[in-house]
Scaffold this active site. Structure first.
Site, PDB file in Angstrom:
ATOM      1  N   ASP A  89       0.779  -1.336  -0.246  1.00  0.00           N
ATOM      2  CA  ASP A  89      -0.406   0.051  -0.294  1.00  0.00           C
ATOM      3  C   ASP A  89       0.659   1.653   0.245  1.00  0.00           C
ATOM      4  O   ASP A  89       1.917   1.468   0.464  1.00  0.00           O
ATOM      5  CB  ASP A  89      -0.793   0.288   1.434  1.00  0.00           C
ATOM      6  CG  ASP A  89      -1.593   0.406   1.427  1.00  0.00           C
ATOM      7  OD1 ASP A  89      -2.662   1.267   0.191  1.00  0.00           O
ATOM      8  OD2 ASP A  89      -1.859   2.112   2.128  1.00  0.00           O
ATOM      9  N   GLU A 129      12.874 -15.079  -0.484  1.00  0.00           N
ATOM     10  CA  GLU A 129      13.577 -16.416   0.261  1.00  0.00           C
ATOM     11  C   GLU A 129      12.117 -17.634   0.278  1.00  0.00           C
ATOM     12  O   GLU A 129      12.174 -18.519   0.518  1.00  0.00           O
ATOM     13  CB  GLU A 129      14.206 -15.820   1.547  1.00  0.00           C
ATOM     14  CG  GLU A 129      15.393 -15.311   2.228  1.00  0.00           C
ATOM     15  CD  GLU A 129      15.284 -15.014   3.134  1.00  0.00           C
ATOM     16  OE1 GLU A 129      14.573 -15.462   4.484  1.00  0.00           O
ATOM     17  OE2 GLU A 129      15.384 -14.399   3.824  1.00  0.00           O
TER      18      GLU A 129
END
Length: 539
Positions: free
Chosen positions: A203, A261
């Site tokens: 956002d 990751e």
């Protein structure tokens, strides 16, 4: 295989759920996480791939979840962490990935970090937010404005300083120049990734950093009406110092490293004076955001020229980056009303979706647009949105696009809740309920399902390059090219009158069937009914 090795997200479709208005399962009038879980089969049936869920974290709800007071817990209004875990498990079982909002630039004033920061100028979190002394005359340190109206500086009597808030005064901005703030957000993000989240929607992702010298913004040379309404003075400034600062790029790179990751994906919301340029910068080189979207197709401007210009300018400036083209979300007037006026035809919803699915980029759909919902007219006394209350009546805020999803015409509140809904159900939406459209093969809902499933098997539309052709308004004509496949031609009538277009590119082309849209071509002459479309394979 790592997500960086196979960009599946470039071929995906995102579906946004605004949880307050999706489905309420406990009768309190507000949608919840179990409600989303209960409708995941419906969402999967549309043929989409990713479900973006707007904030459900602990919050005082002054901006309905975009003011977070605990980044690592579910607000009781929406359920529990166990409910979220069940949602993840169900989504994965039906082939959907879950993307959550991350609201990093600011917190709620009720967040423990801010409660500590405002106590004094020398506590451990004193520098976690943006604080500044007043000017000698007591005024704020500069001319920065809030997106929601007025100065973006709020006086705090405890510290005898101003704090920065780019949005509501109850949403203080964090100081990302402090390395501890950066790490705290990375830690919060890891919490959700470890719970199985597949992606994040960032956002206000260009609001993280501010100019440390606190220089005032200059006047805008071109008024920004894409991000804000024209009754808001925010668009009168060129926002060069209060957002989109260069320090944000290396921080986005840190976020990308963490996402890699877990093989997770990120999309960023960009509200900027030069939104296309920022989108290109933030998605370039494969080390920041995977994709970004702006408000450039969320404006009242509805023309072939405008749509073509947005896509071509992005393509001209991007360096290996990727756009997500959105025509509706929880902050914008519903596309059916914004582009179709007071009495739009359902055919508009079909051609807009077809056009959106034909553009190069990842489409992002907003809940209810598949039902061709129009903007609800919420009376002033029932308004909830502080943005609309501030600028009423010239701007009625965002409540009209946030009213409850209509699931059935045979239950109170269209099946959204057994209680009193937090926003009223628009009577016009009841006739467009999911249960009604389910039975109509020609409904907007069933047309959306056909289009989305059809696109999945058209590699030119999911992976091909894009070229536009000159055509008179309201015709949008384009070609998608992918090596090893015939070029896909697409032409759209964005107007309410039938049109014909002599398109040399379509000479000898074969029509592509399966999408269910009216339109035909013969000897290079394409005939389109009002809001019609035609797809073909080049000869």
């Amino acid at each position: 295989m790592n997500i960086t090795d196979t960009p599946w997200w470039r071929e995906a479709i995102i579906y946004q759920v605004y949880p307050r208005s999706f489905l309420d399962t406990n009768g309190d009038g507000v949608g919840d996480l179990p409600g989303i879980t209960a409708k995941l089969d419906y969402i999967a049936g549309l043929g989409v791939d990713i479900v973006w869920i707007s904030p459900f974290f602990k919050s005082p709800m002054k901006d309905f979840g975009y003011d977070v007071s605990d980044y690592c817990d579910v607000d009781p209004l929406f359920g529990t962490l166990a409910d979220f875990d069940q949602l993840i498990a169900k989504a994965h079982s039906v082939g959907l990935k879950i993307m959550i909002d991350q609201v990093l630039s600011h917190t709620a004033e009720a967040h423990p970090w801010f409660e500590e920061s405002r106590k004094s100028r020398d506590n451990p979190k004193a520098d976690w937010y943006v604080w500044a002394d007043p000017r000698p005359d007591g005024n704020p340190p500069n001319n920065w404005l809030s997106v929601f109206g007025g100065s973006s500086w709020q006086w705090d009597s405890r510290r005898k300083q101003y704090y920065l808030h780019n949005f509501l005064a109850s949403q203080p901005d964090m100081n990302f120049h402090n390395p501890e703030v950066q790490q705290a957000h990375l830690d919060n993000l890891r919490f959700w990734l470890e719970r199985g989240v597949d992606g994040v929607r960032m956002d206000a992702c260009n609001f993280h950093f501010h100019d440390q010298e606190l220089r005032s913004n200059p006047a805008a040379t071109t008024r920004d009406t894409a991000t804000v309404t024209d009754v808001n003075p925010y668009g009168m400034q060129s926002h060069v110092y209060d957002k989109t600062r260069p320090e944000n790029v290396p921080y986005l790179q840190r976020i990308r490293s963490l996402l890699n990751e877990f093989g997770a994906v990120a999309i960023g919301e960009v509200g900027a004076d030069d939104a296309l340029g920022v989108m290109a910068e933030y998605t370039a080189d494969g080390d920041k955001l995977h994709m970004a979207y702006s408000f450039n197709l969320l404006t009242p401007q509805f023309s072939a020229k405008h749509i073509r210009t947005q896509v071509e300018e992005f393509e001209a400036r991007v360096k290996g980056g990727w756009a997500s083209w959105s025509v509706g979300n929880h902050d914008s007037i519903r596309v059916m009303t914004r582009w179709g006026g007071e009495h739009p035809t359902p055919a508009l919803a079909k051609v807009v979706l077809a056009m959106q699915l034909a553009l190069k980029g990842t489409p992002c759909l907003y809940q209810g647009d598949e039902l061709a919902l129009t903007e609800a007219d919420v009376p002033y006394e029932l308004l909830q949105d502080p943005y609309g209350i501030t600028f009423w009546p010239e701007f009625k805020g965002r409540d009209g696009c946030r009213t409850p999803m209509p699931w059935t015409n045979e239950a109170p509140n269209a099946g959204f809740t057994t209680g009193k809904p937090w926003l009223p159900v628009d009577p016009a939406h009841i006739a467009a309920a999911e249960s009604v459209q389910e039975k109509d093969d020609d409904s907007a809902l069933n047309a959306a399902r056909r289009l989305i499933h059809w696109r999945r098997n058209q590699p030119q539309l999911t992976r091909g390059e894009i070229v536009f052709f000159d055509a008179p308004e309201p015709i949008l004509a384009l070609r998608r090219d992918l090596a090893g496949h015939p070029a896909m031609l697409a032409i759209f009538n964005l107007g309410a009158e039938p049109v014909t277009f002599d398109w040399a590119e379509a000479k000898g082309a074969s029509s592509v069937e399966g999408h269910g849209l009216p339109g035909s071509a013969q000897d290079g002459v394409v005939t389109l009914p009002p809001f019609g479309a035609w797809f073909g394979l080049a000869a």
